[in-house]
Design a protein around this motif. Structure first.
Motif, PDB file in Angstrom:
ATOM      1  N   MET A  38       0.805  -1.222   0.000  1.00  0.00           N
ATOM      2  CA  MET A  38       0.000   0.000   0.000  1.00  0.00           C
ATOM      3  C   MET A  38       0.838   1.273   0.000  1.00  0.00           C
ATOM      4  O   MET A  38       0.497   2.229  -0.702  1.00  0.00           O
ATOM      5  N   ILE A  39       1.904   1.311   0.780  1.00  0.00           N
ATOM      6  CA  ILE A  39       2.725   2.521   0.832  1.00  0.00           C
ATOM      7  C   ILE A  39       3.388   2.801  -0.513  1.00  0.00           C
ATOM      8  O   ILE A  39       3.325   3.941  -0.991  1.00  0.00           O
ATOM      9  N   PRO A  40       4.005   1.823  -1.189  1.00  0.00           N
ATOM     10  CA  PRO A  40       4.582   2.129  -2.501  1.00  0.00           C
ATOM     11  C   PRO A  40       3.539   2.580  -3.539  1.00  0.00           C
ATOM     12  O   PRO A  40       3.815   3.449  -4.367  1.00  0.00           O
ATOM     13  N   GLU A  41       2.344   2.003  -3.483  1.00  0.00           N
ATOM     14  CA  GLU A  41       1.308   2.415  -4.430  1.00  0.00           C
ATOM     15  C   GLU A  41       0.857   3.845  -4.153  1.00  0.00           C
ATOM     16  O   GLU A  41       0.689   4.641  -5.089  1.00  0.00           O
ATOM     17  N   ALA A  42       0.673   4.200  -2.898  1.00  0.00           N
ATOM     18  CA  ALA A  42       0.304   5.574  -2.555  1.00  0.00           C
ATOM     19  C   ALA A  42       1.425   6.536  -2.930  1.00  0.00           C
ATOM     20  O   ALA A  42       1.167   7.640  -3.416  1.00  0.00           O
ATOM     21  N   TRP A  43       2.658   6.133  -2.733  1.00  0.00           N
ATOM     22  CA  TRP A  43       3.812   6.969  -3.076  1.00  0.00           C
ATOM     23  C   TRP A  43       3.867   7.228  -4.581  1.00  0.00           C
ATOM     24  O   TRP A  43       4.213   8.314  -5.024  1.00  0.00           O
TER      25      TRP A  43
END
Length: 70
Positions: A38-43
């Motif tokens: 989730m964090i890489p996709e949001a980034w």
């Protein structure tokens, strides 16, 4: 799911120590999912907004940990 409910009924008779270990395992799996996916996709979508949201969440966690204890 029915399988999870059935497993929960079986584990109900076990001690609180095992339930604590299983809850910790589930929390670790959720943290791993968030960090890896989730964090890489949001980034990738918006770096500023995702960074602000991440640090706001960390700040809220610290506030709840230190100022809202019983």
């Amino acid at each position: 799911t029915p399988l999870g409910a059935w497993l929960g009924l079986l584990l109900l008779g076990l001690g609180p120590q095992l339930i604590s270990v299983l809850l910790a395992l589930a929390a670790g799996a959720m943290i791993s999912l968030v960090i890896r996916e989730m964090i890489p996709e949001a980034w990738a979508i918006n770096k500023l907004t995702s960074s602000l949201g991440f640090f706001a969440g960390c700040g809220l966690l610290l506030f709840m940990t230190f100022y809202l204890h019983h």
